[in-house]
Design an enzyme around this catalytic site. Structure first.
Site, short mmCIF file in Angstrom:
data_model
loop_
_atom_site.label_atom_id
_atom_site.label_comp_id
_atom_site.label_asym_id
_atom_site.label_seq_id
_atom_site.Cartn_x
_atom_site.Cartn_y
_atom_site.Cartn_z
N GLY A 47 3.16 -0.01 -1.09
CA GLY A 47 2.09 0.53 -0.27
C GLY A 47 2.52 1.72 0.55
N VAL A 48 1.73 1.99 1.60
CA VAL A 48 1.91 3.18 2.42
C VAL A 48 1.96 2.78 3.88
CG1 VAL A 48 1.01 5.48 2.93
CG2 VAL A 48 0.56 4.44 0.71
N LYS A 96 1.33 -0.84 7.92
CA LYS A 96 1.69 -0.83 6.50
C LYS A 96 0.52 -1.40 5.71
CE LYS A 96 5.41 -1.94 3.27
NZ LYS A 96 6.77 -2.51 3.12
N ARG A 132 18.01 -9.12 1.95
CA ARG A 132 18.11 -8.83 0.51
C ARG A 132 17.82 -7.39 0.11
NH1 ARG A 132 15.96 -11.71 -3.89
NH2 ARG A 132 13.88 -11.29 -3.07
#
Length: 427
Positions: free
Chosen positions: A88-89, A105, A194
């Protein structure tokens, strides 16, 4: 036939299609090449991350070119776009109720119906909301509907470490220590990040680091491990640990390796491994220990080299131990990752206690000067005594000669007796 083509050729074909703007779905591309399907499913997401093509593909999507979307029935008004990633953005936004700047987000609309990606996005918001640390971005709220899925977080007015340059190893150690303490806190909460890499460590205007992007985070209770299935393995290839890339094993030591690779890159100003071909890079990570870092700060290099050890058991036992060693380095104290010589320990002590060292050197200088003065005085006194003895001997010899001549000139018996009485005295 296509199935007879090598894995490297298929990866290159996939990249060419992505670069030309005709990016195929990973699953569809893998299905079209059944001979390498499992390898492609595992490798292509990593290739996209490493090449930065996820962000490039996202930028080309029509809904993200120029317009700023709205979030109806929410407390946020989007202002401008800050960046984009694989899911996403991120937008700069205003939280209306509190009149404060935040970052929002927004999940890509193309992924709203992708159950796995949507679940990953929602999990990221929940994970960050669990964590309360000054060096981890804070989540303020979230919302999901059939049309939109988003969460609002702390606005960090800075940039990722991938866009920063550092010349002082101590500054890198200071920044690294902040990230280590944030990850140590997350690990104590059972959260495994991670995806630690320079772009996910944000440096604000006050030179403070904030760990971001917990999209791949796992909840790992009890210090155990999680083993990923090969087709579900994701992350950024260049910063993956050997055990995770080869076997899908995720432990707290995998975050340590990724952070070590990040610090290595900041110090050396080049990646841990130079290979750009994804297949070659993956093989190199899985099969060979990385070359040790060498720099102007040998103790910092020893710390980083311990973090990127090929075997997890050769790394630090935990982030707390790594934080302690970085603090030792910043305090000019011996570090556990290296065994300094006595001379090195002495130099570290001087840096750690400069005032005491200066007083010690001054006292030693004064003592040496005092001893030198005593020695010089003794030598001068001894020389004077020796000279006096020599002068006395010369005077006695001269006087003997004088009396001898007088005896020759006064031959009378009376004078001879007188001189014979005096001569023994002068002799």
């Amino acid at each position: 036939m296509t199935e007879n083509r090598s894995l490297e050729e298929l990866v290159e074909q996939f990249l060419e299609q992505c670069r030309s703007g005709n990016a195929p779905e990973v699953s569809a591309f893998a299905a079209a090449h059944p001979g390498h399907a499992s390898e492609l499913l595992n490798l292509l997401p990593l290739v996209l991350e490493m090449e930065g093509l996820n962000a490039e593909i996202t930028r080309r999507l029509p809904h993200q070119t120029s317009e700023v979307p709205e979030l109806p029935d929410s407390d946020y008004r989007l202002i401008c776009r800050l960046g984009s990633g694989g899911t996403g953005v991120v937008f700069e936004a205003l939280q209306l109720s509190l009149n404060r700047k935040v970052a929002v987000k927004l999940l890509s609309p193309l992924l709203l119906k992708d159950t796995a990606r949507r679940g990953q996005f929602e999990n990221e918001a929940r994970v960050i909301a669990m964590l309360h640390h000054p060096n981890i971005v804070k989540v303020f709220g979230a919302g999901c509907s059939a049309e939109r899925c988003y969460y609002a977080m702390e606005f960090i007015g800075g940039r990722g470490l991938d866009q920063c340059e550092f010349s002082d190893p101590r500054e890198i150690a200071r920044i690294g220590l902040q990230a280590v303490r944030a990850l140590a806190y997350a690990h104590h909460c059972g959260i495994l990040h991670r995806d630690i890499k320079p772009a996910n460590l944000l440096l604000d205007e006050a030179r403070e680091v904030h760990v971001s992007d917990f999209g791949l985070a796992f909840v790992l209770r009890g210090g155990g491990e999680i083993v990923e299935k090969e087709e579900a393995r994701s992350g950024t290839l260049r910063y993956m640990s050997p055990e995770r890339l080869a076997h899908g094993v995720n432990t707290f030591a995998t975050d340590q390796y990724s952070l070590g690779a990040t610090l290595y890159e900041l110090v050396a100003k080049s990646p841990l491994l130079p290979e750009r071909n994804p297949g070659e890079l993956a093989k190199r990570i899985c099969r060979e220990p990385v070359p040790p870092l060498r720099c102007s700060a040998p103790d910092l290099a020893a710390i980083i080299n311990k973090c990127i050890s090929f075997r997890p058991e050769d790394r630090y036992a935990g982030m707390d131990d790594l934080a302690a060693d970085l603090q030792h380095f910043l305090n000019h104290e011996p570090v556990c990752a290296a065994a300094p010589s006595p001379a090195r320990r002495f130099r570290l002590w001087i840096k750690r206690k400069p005032a005491v060292a200066a007083l010690g050197f001054a006292a030693a200088f004064c003592a040496a000067a005092f001893v030198a003065a005593l020695a010089a005085g003794y030598l001068r006194t001894t020389a004077a005594l020796n000279q006096a003895e020599r002068n006395a001997a010369v005077a006695a010899a001269t006087l003997s000669q004088v009396f001898a001549r007088l005896a020759e000139q006064l031959p009378s018996q009376k004078n001879t007796q007188l001189l014979s009485t005096l001569l023994p005295i002068t002799g």
